[in-house]
Design a protein around this motif. Structure first.
Motif, mmCIF file in Angstrom:
data_model
loop_
_atom_site.group_PDB
_atom_site.id
_atom_site.type_symbol
_atom_site.label_atom_id
_atom_site.label_comp_id
_atom_site.label_asym_id
_atom_site.label_seq_id
_atom_site.Cartn_x
_atom_site.Cartn_y
_atom_site.Cartn_z
ATOM 1 N N THR A 121 0.970 -1.233 -0.007
ATOM 2 C CA THR A 121 -0.064 -0.187 0.072
ATOM 3 C C THR A 121 0.761 1.203 0.111
ATOM 4 O O THR A 121 2.078 1.162 0.616
ATOM 5 C CB THR A 121 -0.910 -0.238 1.365
ATOM 6 N N LEU A 122 0.468 2.305 -0.915
ATOM 7 C CA LEU A 122 1.188 3.270 -0.964
ATOM 8 C C LEU A 122 0.859 4.574 -0.251
ATOM 9 O O LEU A 122 -0.443 5.144 -0.889
ATOM 10 C CB LEU A 122 1.695 3.656 -2.387
ATOM 11 N N VAL A 123 1.246 5.253 0.932
ATOM 12 C CA VAL A 123 0.621 6.219 1.461
ATOM 13 C C VAL A 123 1.462 7.653 1.243
ATOM 14 O O VAL A 123 2.468 7.799 1.299
ATOM 15 C CB VAL A 123 0.879 5.987 3.128
ATOM 16 N N LEU A 124 0.593 8.621 0.856
ATOM 17 C CA LEU A 124 0.841 10.073 0.603
ATOM 18 C C LEU A 124 0.853 10.859 1.792
ATOM 19 O O LEU A 124 -0.472 11.109 2.090
ATOM 20 C CB LEU A 124 0.430 10.615 -0.620
ATOM 21 N N SER A 125 1.647 11.249 2.469
ATOM 22 C CA SER A 125 1.577 12.125 3.545
ATOM 23 C C SER A 125 0.444 11.885 4.515
ATOM 24 O O SER A 125 -0.307 12.830 5.039
ATOM 25 C CB SER A 125 1.528 13.697 3.147
ATOM 26 N N ASN A 126 0.096 10.523 4.835
ATOM 27 C CA ASN A 126 -1.027 10.258 5.487
ATOM 28 C C ASN A 126 -2.663 10.886 5.333
ATOM 29 O O ASN A 126 -3.455 10.693 6.042
ATOM 30 C CB ASN A 126 -0.853 10.732 7.060
ATOM 31 N N ALA A 127 -2.645 11.201 4.051
ATOM 32 C CA ALA A 127 -3.786 11.836 3.583
ATOM 33 C C ALA A 127 -4.519 11.080 2.664
ATOM 34 O O ALA A 127 -5.746 10.970 2.497
ATOM 35 C CB ALA A 127 -3.607 13.238 2.884
ATOM 36 N N MET A 128 -3.647 10.162 1.718
ATOM 37 C CA MET A 128 -4.273 9.410 1.009
ATOM 38 C C MET A 128 -3.431 8.147 0.789
ATOM 39 O O MET A 128 -2.357 8.171 1.086
ATOM 40 C CB MET A 128 -4.646 9.885 -0.204
ATOM 41 N N ALA A 129 -4.125 6.862 0.347
ATOM 42 C CA ALA A 129 -3.473 5.766 0.399
ATOM 43 C C ALA A 129 -3.845 4.897 -0.729
ATOM 44 O O ALA A 129 -5.079 5.109 -0.896
ATOM 45 C CB ALA A 129 -3.486 4.976 1.584
ATOM 46 N N PHE A 130 -2.951 4.121 -1.402
ATOM 47 C CA PHE A 130 -3.275 3.518 -2.657
ATOM 48 C C PHE A 130 -3.087 1.907 -2.188
ATOM 49 O O PHE A 130 -1.974 1.582 -1.955
ATOM 50 C CB PHE A 130 -2.416 4.018 -3.939
ATOM 51 N N THR A 131 -4.306 1.339 -2.107
ATOM 52 C CA THR A 131 -4.347 0.193 -1.541
ATOM 53 C C THR A 131 -4.225 -1.136 -2.572
ATOM 54 O O THR A 131 -4.038 -2.287 -1.873
ATOM 55 C CB THR A 131 -5.494 -0.054 -0.632
ATOM 56 N N GLY A 132 -3.988 -0.850 -3.632
ATOM 57 C CA GLY A 132 -3.968 -2.094 -4.644
ATOM 58 C C GLY A 132 -5.180 -2.929 -4.299
ATOM 59 O O GLY A 132 -6.200 -2.438 -4.447
ATOM 60 N N ASP A 133 -5.054 -4.125 -4.360
ATOM 61 C CA ASP A 133 -6.111 -5.041 -4.171
ATOM 62 C C ASP A 133 -6.213 -5.471 -2.609
ATOM 63 O O ASP A 133 -7.088 -6.353 -2.386
ATOM 64 C CB ASP A 133 -5.776 -6.485 -4.938
ATOM 65 N N ALA A 134 -5.396 -5.136 -1.576
ATOM 66 C CA ALA A 134 -5.384 -5.812 -0.167
ATOM 67 C C ALA A 134 -6.847 -5.178 0.141
ATOM 68 O O ALA A 134 -7.814 -5.845 0.713
ATOM 69 C CB ALA A 134 -4.164 -4.917 0.439
ATOM 70 N N LEU A 135 -7.162 -3.893 -0.037
ATOM 71 C CA LEU A 135 -8.585 -3.239 0.348
ATOM 72 C C LEU A 135 -9.173 -2.566 -0.788
ATOM 73 O O LEU A 135 -8.627 -1.977 -1.595
ATOM 74 C CB LEU A 135 -8.331 -2.053 1.636
ATOM 75 N N LEU A 136 -10.345 -3.017 -1.008
ATOM 76 C CA LEU A 136 -11.158 -2.259 -1.878
ATOM 77 C C LEU A 136 -12.243 -1.935 -1.561
ATOM 78 O O LEU A 136 -12.435 -1.847 -0.067
ATOM 79 C CB LEU A 136 -11.880 -3.723 -2.913
ATOM 80 N N ILE A 137 -13.212 -1.179 -2.162
ATOM 81 C CA ILE A 137 -14.351 -0.110 -1.327
ATOM 82 C C ILE A 137 -15.316 -1.376 -0.869
ATOM 83 O O ILE A 137 -15.650 -2.123 -1.728
ATOM 84 C CB ILE A 137 -14.856 0.637 -2.390
ATOM 85 N N ARG A 138 -15.454 -1.385 0.294
ATOM 86 C CA ARG A 138 -16.417 -2.376 1.103
ATOM 87 C C ARG A 138 -16.142 -3.868 0.795
ATOM 88 O O ARG A 138 -16.960 -4.605 1.106
ATOM 89 C CB ARG A 138 -17.700 -2.151 0.686
ATOM 90 N N GLY A 139 -14.872 -3.927 0.521
ATOM 91 C CA GLY A 139 -14.413 -5.344 0.175
ATOM 92 C C GLY A 139 -12.683 -5.461 0.264
ATOM 93 O O GLY A 139 -12.065 -4.698 1.032
ATOM 94 N N CYS A 140 -12.502 -6.767 -0.401
ATOM 95 C CA CYS A 140 -10.798 -6.854 -0.520
ATOM 96 C C CYS A 140 -10.645 -7.902 -1.427
ATOM 97 O O CYS A 140 -11.298 -8.416 -2.136
ATOM 98 C CB CYS A 140 -10.404 -7.508 0.977
ATOM 99 N N GLY A 141 -9.119 -8.247 -1.836
ATOM 100 C CA GLY A 141 -8.868 -8.985 -2.764
ATOM 101 C C GLY A 141 -9.108 -10.228 -2.592
ATOM 102 O O GLY A 141 -9.063 -10.750 -1.248
#
Length: 234
Positions: A121-141
């Motif tokens: 997961t890539l985190v930009l200044s604790n304001a946004m994170a790019f979660t790939g497939d680990a966490l999806l919206i209301r779901g997960c990979g």
């Protein structure tokens, strides 16, 4: 806003690709590029006169071929990036806590295995994170192949993503219903899978009975070598 952000969508695999840049220095990073849409993505990078430093994959994908290799041809200074646990080929391997710098910004790498061993997961200044497939919206990979582990995924999300600030925006690697963004707070309350206790989560993940990803036989071998298929010995 000193940083520029663009989001692309590839409809075959419902993949989101993210472009981040420092407006001042023009240095840029692309996250999860897709081979079929490299032309579209590189056109924008060229129009905005950005200097692409990194093409980062959040993991070795099973559902599409990465555009990293092709982007490196278009932008000679660009390096492909993967987790050092991914088993794939890249120019630069990252470990937990490392940073990928572009201009005055940095993406913090958090290892979030479970969907695959090499998920980050890539985190930009604790304001946004790019979660790939680990966490999806209301779901997960899914966790039923490619070194998947429901236990590991649960631990990753709870400890590496849900510990971010509540208002941190989360951008997933895919969405199959057209949603584009969520927050830590929303997912902690509303994620139908990850709000369950661990045993129930594991039980659920082990019984999803999902179909095999459509493009896996083409995607996995190619993605292990940066998305460029070797036809020399066929």
């Amino acid at each position: 806003n000193p940083h520029l952000q663009r989001k692309f969508f590839e409809k075959e695999s419902s993949t989101y690709t993210y472009l981040l840049a420092d407006k001042k220095t023009k240095e840029a990073v692309i996250i999860d590029p897709v081979l079929e849409t490299v032309e579209r993505d590189s056109r924008l990078i060229q129009q905005l006169q950005l200097k692409l430093l990194y093409a980062v994959n959040t993991h070795v994908h099973a559902d599409h071929v990465t555009g990293s290799g092709r982007l490196k041809d278009v932008f000679p200074g660009c390096k492909s990036v993967l987790s050092d646990a991914s088993g794939g080929k890249a120019d630069h391997y990252v470990d937990d806590g490392e940073e990928l710098r572009f201009g005055n910004f940095a993406l913090e790498v958090r290892k979030t295995p479970g969907h695959t061993n090499g998920c980050i997961t890539l985190v930009l200044s604790n304001a946004m994170a790019f979660t790939g497939d680990a966490l999806l919206i209301r779901g997960c990979g899914r966790t039923d192949f490619q070194q998947g582990s429901a236990d590991t995924l649960y631990y990753s999300v709870q400890n590496k993503i849900f510990t971010l600030p509540d208002d941190c925006l989360l951008y997933p690697g895919h969405d199959y219903t057209g949603q584009t963004v969520t927050t830590v707070e929303e997912e902690k309350k509303l994620n139908s899978r990850l709000t369950k206790p661990l045993p129930e989560f594991v039980e659920l993940m082990n019984n999803l009975n999902l179909p095999y990803p459509k493009q896996i036989d083409r995607a996995l071998p190619a993605n292990l070598i940066c998305g460029i298929q070797d036809t020399s010995n066929k």
